[in-house]
Design a protein around this motif. Structure first.
Motif, PDB file in Angstrom:
ATOM      1  N   GLN A 120      -0.613  38.930  30.638  1.00  0.00           N
ATOM      2  CA  GLN A 120       0.112  40.347  29.574  1.00  0.00           C
ATOM      3  C   GLN A 120       0.420  41.392  31.324  1.00  0.00           C
ATOM      4  OE1 GLN A 120       0.434  40.598  26.725  1.00  0.00           O
ATOM      5  NE2 GLN A 120       1.939  42.232  27.390  1.00  0.00           N
ATOM      6  N   GLY A 121      -0.407  41.057  32.184  1.00  0.00           N
ATOM      7  CA  GLY A 121       0.036  42.153  33.438  1.00  0.00           C
ATOM      8  C   GLY A 121       1.362  41.461  33.899  1.00  0.00           C
ATOM      9  N   LEU A 122       1.619  40.186  34.239  1.00  0.00           N
ATOM     10  CA  LEU A 122       2.347  39.868  34.146  1.00  0.00           C
ATOM     11  C   LEU A 122       4.027  39.705  33.910  1.00  0.00           C
ATOM     12  CD1 LEU A 122       1.363  36.605  35.867  1.00  0.00           C
ATOM     13  CD2 LEU A 122       1.342  39.118  37.512  1.00  0.00           C
ATOM     14  N   TRP A 123       4.066  39.194  32.397  1.00  0.00           N
ATOM     15  CA  TRP A 123       4.556  40.479  31.397  1.00  0.00           C
ATOM     16  C   TRP A 123       5.378  41.510  31.897  1.00  0.00           C
ATOM     17  CZ3 TRP A 123       7.664  36.115  30.365  1.00  0.00           C
ATOM     18  CH2 TRP A 123       7.055  35.146  30.147  1.00  0.00           C
ATOM     19  N   ASP A 124       4.629  42.142  31.730  1.00  0.00           N
ATOM     20  CA  ASP A 124       4.116  44.080  32.072  1.00  0.00           C
ATOM     21  C   ASP A 124       5.546  44.081  32.642  1.00  0.00           C
ATOM     22  OD1 ASP A 124       2.945  44.921  29.759  1.00  0.00           O
ATOM     23  OD2 ASP A 124       1.596  44.608  30.709  1.00  0.00           O
ATOM     24  N   VAL A 125       5.278  43.863  34.532  1.00  0.00           N
ATOM     25  CA  VAL A 125       6.044  43.987  35.076  1.00  0.00           C
ATOM     26  C   VAL A 125       7.332  42.904  35.460  1.00  0.00           C
ATOM     27  CG1 VAL A 125       4.910  44.439  37.164  1.00  0.00           C
ATOM     28  CG2 VAL A 125       5.715  42.149  37.092  1.00  0.00           C
ATOM     29  N   SER A 126       7.152  42.028  34.244  1.00  0.00           N
ATOM     30  CA  SER A 126       8.500  41.497  34.091  1.00  0.00           C
ATOM     31  C   SER A 126      10.275  42.448  33.137  1.00  0.00           C
ATOM     32  CB  SER A 126       8.320  39.981  33.212  1.00  0.00           C
ATOM     33  OG  SER A 126       7.798  39.198  34.311  1.00  0.00           O
ATOM     34  N   ARG A 127       9.497  43.674  32.748  1.00  0.00           N
ATOM     35  CA  ARG A 127       9.832  43.723  31.319  1.00  0.00           C
ATOM     36  C   ARG A 127      10.673  45.703  31.936  1.00  0.00           C
ATOM     37  NH1 ARG A 127       7.589  43.386  26.712  1.00  0.00           N
ATOM     38  NH2 ARG A 127       5.556  42.375  26.704  1.00  0.00           N
ATOM     39  N   TYR A 128      12.452  45.407  31.245  1.00  0.00           N
ATOM     40  CA  TYR A 128      12.998  46.584  31.290  1.00  0.00           C
ATOM     41  C   TYR A 128      13.343  47.111  29.899  1.00  0.00           C
ATOM     42  CZ  TYR A 128      17.176  49.517  31.804  1.00  0.00           C
ATOM     43  OH  TYR A 128      17.900  50.104  32.307  1.00  0.00           O
ATOM     44  N   GLN A 129      12.834  48.876  30.086  1.00  0.00           N
ATOM     45  CA  GLN A 129      12.437  49.187  28.570  1.00  0.00           C
ATOM     46  C   GLN A 129      12.447  48.310  27.273  1.00  0.00           C
ATOM     47  OE1 GLN A 129      17.855  49.630  28.092  1.00  0.00           O
ATOM     48  NE2 GLN A 129      16.671  51.998  29.430  1.00  0.00           N
ATOM     49  N   GLY A 130      10.928  47.618  27.617  1.00  0.00           N
ATOM     50  CA  GLY A 130      10.312  47.040  26.818  1.00  0.00           C
ATOM     51  C   GLY A 130      10.741  45.171  26.423  1.00  0.00           C
ATOM     52  N   GLU A 131      11.679  45.364  27.662  1.00  0.00           N
ATOM     53  CA  GLU A 131      11.876  43.699  26.709  1.00  0.00           C
ATOM     54  C   GLU A 131      11.679  43.067  27.866  1.00  0.00           C
ATOM     55  OE1 GLU A 131      14.689  42.918  23.325  1.00  0.00           O
ATOM     56  OE2 GLU A 131      16.068  44.541  23.644  1.00  0.00           O
ATOM     57  N   ILE A 132      11.289  41.299  27.698  1.00  0.00           N
ATOM     58  CA  ILE A 132      11.289  40.600  28.902  1.00  0.00           C
ATOM     59  C   ILE A 132      12.358  40.159  29.575  1.00  0.00           C
ATOM     60  CG2 ILE A 132      10.344  39.348  29.982  1.00  0.00           C
ATOM     61  CD1 ILE A 132       8.413  39.235  27.005  1.00  0.00           C
ATOM     62  N   TRP A 133      12.806  40.660  30.712  1.00  0.00           N
ATOM     63  CA  TRP A 133      14.315  40.040  31.697  1.00  0.00           C
ATOM     64  C   TRP A 133      13.977  39.215  32.685  1.00  0.00           C
ATOM     65  CZ3 TRP A 133      18.825  41.689  30.879  1.00  0.00           C
ATOM     66  CH2 TRP A 133      19.643  42.793  29.414  1.00  0.00           C
ATOM     67  N   THR A 134      12.856  39.121  33.021  1.00  0.00           N
ATOM     68  CA  THR A 134      12.721  37.676  34.704  1.00  0.00           C
ATOM     69  C   THR A 134      11.055  37.014  34.136  1.00  0.00           C
ATOM     70  OG1 THR A 134      10.732  39.768  35.383  1.00  0.00           O
ATOM     71  CG2 THR A 134      13.652  38.901  36.394  1.00  0.00           C
ATOM     72  N   VAL A 135      11.152  36.296  34.241  1.00  0.00           N
ATOM     73  CA  VAL A 135      10.141  35.101  34.197  1.00  0.00           C
ATOM     74  C   VAL A 135       8.570  34.916  35.516  1.00  0.00           C
ATOM     75  CG1 VAL A 135       9.485  32.807  34.511  1.00  0.00           C
ATOM     76  CG2 VAL A 135      11.368  33.897  32.863  1.00  0.00           C
ATOM     77  N   PRO A 136       7.594  35.376  35.271  1.00  0.00           N
ATOM     78  CA  PRO A 136       6.536  35.107  36.095  1.00  0.00           C
ATOM     79  C   PRO A 136       6.737  33.668  37.099  1.00  0.00           C
ATOM     80  CG  PRO A 136       5.444  36.252  34.041  1.00  0.00           C
ATOM     81  CD  PRO A 136       7.053  35.762  34.145  1.00  0.00           C
ATOM     82  N   PHE A 137       7.151  33.770  37.972  1.00  0.00           N
ATOM     83  CA  PHE A 137       6.935  31.996  39.297  1.00  0.00           C
ATOM     84  C   PHE A 137       5.629  31.959  39.574  1.00  0.00           C
ATOM     85  CE2 PHE A 137       9.542  29.073  41.514  1.00  0.00           C
ATOM     86  CZ  PHE A 137       8.524  28.836  41.658  1.00  0.00           C
ATOM     87  N   ASP A 138       5.044  33.636  40.054  1.00  0.00           N
ATOM     88  CA  ASP A 138       3.481  33.041  40.954  1.00  0.00           C
ATOM     89  C   ASP A 138       2.954  34.760  41.099  1.00  0.00           C
ATOM     90  OD1 ASP A 138       4.945  34.070  43.525  1.00  0.00           O
ATOM     91  OD2 ASP A 138       4.964  32.087  43.682  1.00  0.00           O
ATOM     92  N   ALA A 139       1.375  34.782  41.277  1.00  0.00           N
ATOM     93  CA  ALA A 139       1.208  35.899  41.714  1.00  0.00           C
ATOM     94  C   ALA A 139       0.706  35.941  42.668  1.00  0.00           C
ATOM     95  CB  ALA A 139       0.618  36.271  39.959  1.00  0.00           C
ATOM     96  N   ASN A 140       0.106  37.106  43.305  1.00  0.00           N
ATOM     97  CA  ASN A 140      -0.935  37.608  43.993  1.00  0.00           C
ATOM     98  C   ASN A 140      -1.345  38.666  43.756  1.00  0.00           C
ATOM     99  OD1 ASN A 140       0.814  39.102  45.547  1.00  0.00           O
ATOM    100  ND2 ASN A 140       1.838  37.302  45.709  1.00  0.00           N
ATOM    101  N   ASN A 141      -2.999  39.443  45.370  1.00  0.00           N
ATOM    102  CA  ASN A 141      -2.728  40.572  45.211  1.00  0.00           C
ATOM    103  C   ASN A 141      -3.705  40.985  46.274  1.00  0.00           C
ATOM    104  OD1 ASN A 141      -5.873  40.261  45.322  1.00  0.00           O
ATOM    105  ND2 ASN A 141      -5.664  39.047  43.416  1.00  0.00           N
ATOM    106  N   LEU A 142      -4.394  41.807  46.514  1.00  0.00           N
ATOM    107  CA  LEU A 142      -4.488  42.627  48.369  1.00  0.00           C
ATOM    108  C   LEU A 142      -5.382  42.999  47.850  1.00  0.00           C
ATOM    109  CD1 LEU A 142      -1.734  45.291  48.944  1.00  0.00           C
ATOM    110  CD2 LEU A 142      -2.427  43.217  50.054  1.00  0.00           C
ATOM    111  N   ALA A 143      -6.531  41.965  48.840  1.00  0.00           N
ATOM    112  CA  ALA A 143      -7.903  42.435  48.947  1.00  0.00           C
ATOM    113  C   ALA A 143      -7.126  42.789  50.800  1.00  0.00           C
ATOM    114  CB  ALA A 143      -8.637  40.633  48.955  1.00  0.00           C
ATOM    115  N   LEU A 144      -9.036  42.341  51.160  1.00  0.00           N
ATOM    116  CA  LEU A 144      -9.673  42.679  52.635  1.00  0.00           C
ATOM    117  C   LEU A 144     -10.299  41.437  53.244  1.00  0.00           C
ATOM    118  CD1 LEU A 144     -10.474  45.960  54.408  1.00  0.00           C
ATOM    119  CD2 LEU A 144     -12.507  45.018  53.485  1.00  0.00           C
ATOM    120  N   TYR A 145      -9.585  41.635  54.186  1.00  0.00           N
ATOM    121  CA  TYR A 145      -9.903  40.240  55.046  1.00  0.00           C
ATOM    122  C   TYR A 145     -10.809  41.273  56.004  1.00  0.00           C
ATOM    123  CZ  TYR A 145      -5.346  37.447  54.750  1.00  0.00           C
ATOM    124  OH  TYR A 145      -3.990  36.830  54.079  1.00  0.00           O
TER     125      TYR A 145
END
Lengths: 432, 295
Positions: A120-145
């Motif tokens: 769901q979080g990935l769809w959320d960043v794909s939205r504009y004005q509540g509607e889905i405009w783009t498609v998640p391709f890959d994901a990542n995040n930040l951690a402590l090396y």
């Protein structure tokens, strides 16, 4: 004889016509690692085998900071790509231009597609004005090396690194004459802001709020000040961290050369780190990002936070047949088969649950604890707002953070100034 | 009478015909973009979507934009830093290499070589030279017992770094122009001066300097105009940072248009730049006309 001749003629004329029905899609991406590009090429070959009527022409668009200029020129020249691999933060911007296809419409027309498999979080960043405009391709995040050898030598237990105070104390212990314990990203680009936001969230802060359904800056809070002061003190007061090269906080050179013991970065460097381990004996690991803790957040809730990144697919408007073909490729990318292989071979995190839960991926995580940290941390993932104004606000904030880090301004002044300019940008058109 | 008129016409036709290639190219690549730029300045436009006409709003915001004025200030610092010093260096080089010394051709080639190098490539080389930890320049400073200087990573030195690189890059070109100017000064003046017992210094101030003035003014104006348009070395070396200390005019325009998607606003800023450059061009015309009248 004559018939043979005519059928030959028909074939000669007809064959190119048949061939012309193959749709060739242009796919722009900025995948830098040659290994990952090879994986992509394999996958495209597989896709073309499954869809003989579609060809994907993958083209690398080069340096990421040039992409917006390139796409602008391509659109102006009426030759945009069919598909583009780009940061989801541009979703709002691109949706507003009217040049990309609203993916929500394609999903609505495709009952076989299960959108709930994607996080769901990935769809959320794909939205504009509540509607889905783009498609998640890959994901990542930040951690402590962190450098395991340095930790062992300094007698630090990595499991006890849970708060900002722990991080600071560890960094102080790790700092020697020719090494810093930690690195703070310097510069005003998106990387600095991206990393800083994790600290804002860890201190219970928020980036934007919505009052009366209209976005307003919220980073100029006590949490924001705590986060920025923590960074400034790390370098200027405790001398336990250095600054990265300007606008190059993502570079791992210092960590690989063991000039720093800890830094914040993503899973995509896994290949490079493994190589360094083989060549120079770098002994590295990853840890969850800490929470602010009671010393920095008065109402400390022990909140963990990382920033979700990754890339999305943007489908540009062309004609229904091409757009449909592009959607087929997008579905192929989101499928568990693609996501598992992609994650296994590149270090990116899968975008769908079925890939994450697949035995193959779970086994991979068991064998690669470094990646597992990022995968497990996904549950604490926050995302940047995908509103069209995000980039402008981020640039403003980045410039102010940089000023504070250079001690041109206090943290409070820097954040207040950034918030004031952001409010102006967000309120543009509000009372029209 | 009639015949004459038709000949006049055919002359005119021929003139247009001869001018056509230049005019067509100029119209397509200079005139049309300039008009388009002028018009875009009146719109709010993200470069891709629809344009909204907003009249003079862009210009009004520009006047209030402290970042923009900071950029203007930076541009003038850059011009003051590069033009006089760069010209002085070029003049010294030209005077030295005008003499018939051994290896003159080699030195001329060496000093000119930065000019033919790509600005971006040269900029990247300088990034290495100026690297805080590993750069040759800081290594040399340390060998000589000085402190390392944070050339590109400090907002106090970044502009100086870019200025140094630009002077190095342009010195050869200015040197060639000065050499050309020097070669137009007849040697009879110097011979006469020598007979009258003038020192080298005296003959420089009384002969070379005044007679070289048209060249000097030409180089100065061209350099000022070019300096307003500086972009590549900034892009390659500092990306306008740290804290915006090297964000000059064109870099600001680029950033607004292609990073911030504010194409209308950037167009308005570019129009301001055009007016500034036109002003200096006008100044050049005025000065050269006056000088021609004097001589």
């Amino acid at each position: 004889m004559r018939r043979v001749f005519f059928s030959m003629i028909t074939f000669l004329i007809g064959a190119p016509l048949l061939a012309a029905e193959v749709i060739e899609l242009t796919f722009w991406h900025g995948i830098e690692s040659p290994d990952s590009v090879r994986v992509l090429e394999d996958k495209i070959t597989l896709f073309e085998k499954q869809h003989p009527d579609i060809r994907i022409r993958a083209q690398n668009y080069g340096a990421a900071d040039q992409v917006s200029a390139k796409i602008m020129i391509a659109v102006a020249g009426r030759r945009p790509p069919d598909l583009m691999w780009w940061a989801p933060a541009f979703t709002g911007r691109m949706a507003k231009t009217g040049k990309i296809v609203k993916i929500g419409d394609l999903i609505a027309r495709d009952p076989d597609f299960d959108a709930t498999d994607i996080y769901q979080g990935l769809w959320d960043v794909s939205r504009y004005q509540g509607e889905i405009w783009t498609v998640p391709f890959d994901a990542n995040n930040l951690a402590l090396y962190y450098n395991k050898d340095h930790f062992a030598a300094a007698g630090i237990n990595p499991d006890e690194l849970n708060t900002w105070s722990d991080l600071l104390r560890a960094a102080e212990k790790l700092t020697t004459d020719n090494r810093y314990g930690f690195q703070i990203p310097m510069g005003n680009n998106e990387w600095t802001v991206w990393v800083w936001q994790t600290f804002l969230w860890q201190a219970d802060g928020e980036f934007l709020t919505k009052e009366n359904n209209w976005p307003a800056p919220a980073f100029d809070s006590a949490a924001g000040q705590a986060a920025l002061n923590y960074w400034m003190d790390f370098v200027h007061k405790y001398h336990a961290a250095n600054f990265s090269e300007p606008d190059a906080g993502y570079k791992t050179d210092d960590f690989v050369a063991e000039r720093i013991s800890m830094m914040i970065n993503g899973p995509w460097n896994y290949g490079a780190l493994k190589q360094a381990a083989a060549e120079t004996g770098l002994n590295y690991g990853a840890l969850f990002l800490p929470s602010a803790g009671p010393d920095y957040a008065p109402q400390d809730s022990g909140r963990r936070a990382t920033n979700i990144g990754g890339e999305n697919l943007f489908v540009f408007k062309s004609n229904p047949a091409r757009e449909q073909a592009a959607w087929e490729f997008a579905k192929f990318v989101m499928s568990p088969a693609f996501q598992v292989d992609w994650a296994l071979r590149t270090g990116y995190l899968p975008v769908c649950r079925s890939a994450q839960q697949s035995p193959q991926y779970q086994q991979f995580l068991a064998e690669n604890p470094f990646i597992k940290v990022f995968a497990d941390q996904m549950q604490y993932g926050h995302a940047r707002p995908s509103i069209p104004q995000y980039r402008k606000i981020s640039r403003l904030l980045g410039k102010q953070i940089e000023r504070a880090l250079y001690r041109k301004k206090s943290a409070a002044d820097a954040l207040n100034d950034a918030a004031a300019s952001s409010t102006r940008i967000l309120n543009k058109g509000r009372y029209r | 009478m009639v015949k004459q008129k038709s000949r006049y016409l055919s002359d005119r036709t021929a003139a247009w015909f001869y001018l056509a290639p230049a005019l067509i190219l100029l119209s397509i690549f200079v005139l049309y973009p300039t008009v388009k730029l002028f018009l875009t300045g009146f719109y709010e436009w993200d470069g891709m979507g629809d344009k909204t006409y907003i009249g003079l709003t862009n210009y009004r915001f520009l006047l209030q934009d402290s970042e923009f004025w900071y950029t203007v200030k930076n541009s003038f610092i850059f011009i003051l830093g590069t033009v006089p010093t760069g010209m002085a260096l070029a003049l010294v080089l030209a005077l030295l290499l005008q003499k018939k010394i051994r290896g003159r051709g080699l030195f001329r080639t060496l000093f000119f070589s930065p000019v033919v190098t790509s600005l971006v490539a040269a900029g990247l080389i300088w990034v290495w030279l100026l690297n805080y930890d590993y750069g040759i320049i800081n290594r040399l400073l340390m060998q000589l017992g000085f402190e390392k200087i944070p050339w590109l990573v400090s907002d106090q030195y970044a502009m100086l770094s870019v200025i140094m690189m630009t002077i190095w890059k342009d010195a050869g070109y200015n040197m060639i122009l000065f050499l050309a100017g020097l070669s137009t000064i007849s040697s009879t003046y110097y011979e006469a001066a020598r007979i009258d017992g003038a020192s080298t210094w005296q003959s420089f101030w009384s002969i070379t300097w005044p007679l070289l003035m048209p060249t000097t003014i030409f180089i100065m104006v061209v350099r000022i105009i070019f300096s307003f348009r500086t972009f590549e070395q900034i892009y390659a070396m500092t990306k306008g940072g740290p804290t915006g200390s090297t964000t000059v005019f064109v870099y600001y325009i680029y950033e607004k248009a292609f990073q911030g998607f504010e194409v209308g606003y950037a167009s308005a800023a570019a129009m301001v730049l055009l007016v500034l450059v036109l002003f200096f061009t006008g100044l050049q015309f005025a000065v050269t006309r006056k000088m021609r009248r004097v001589t």
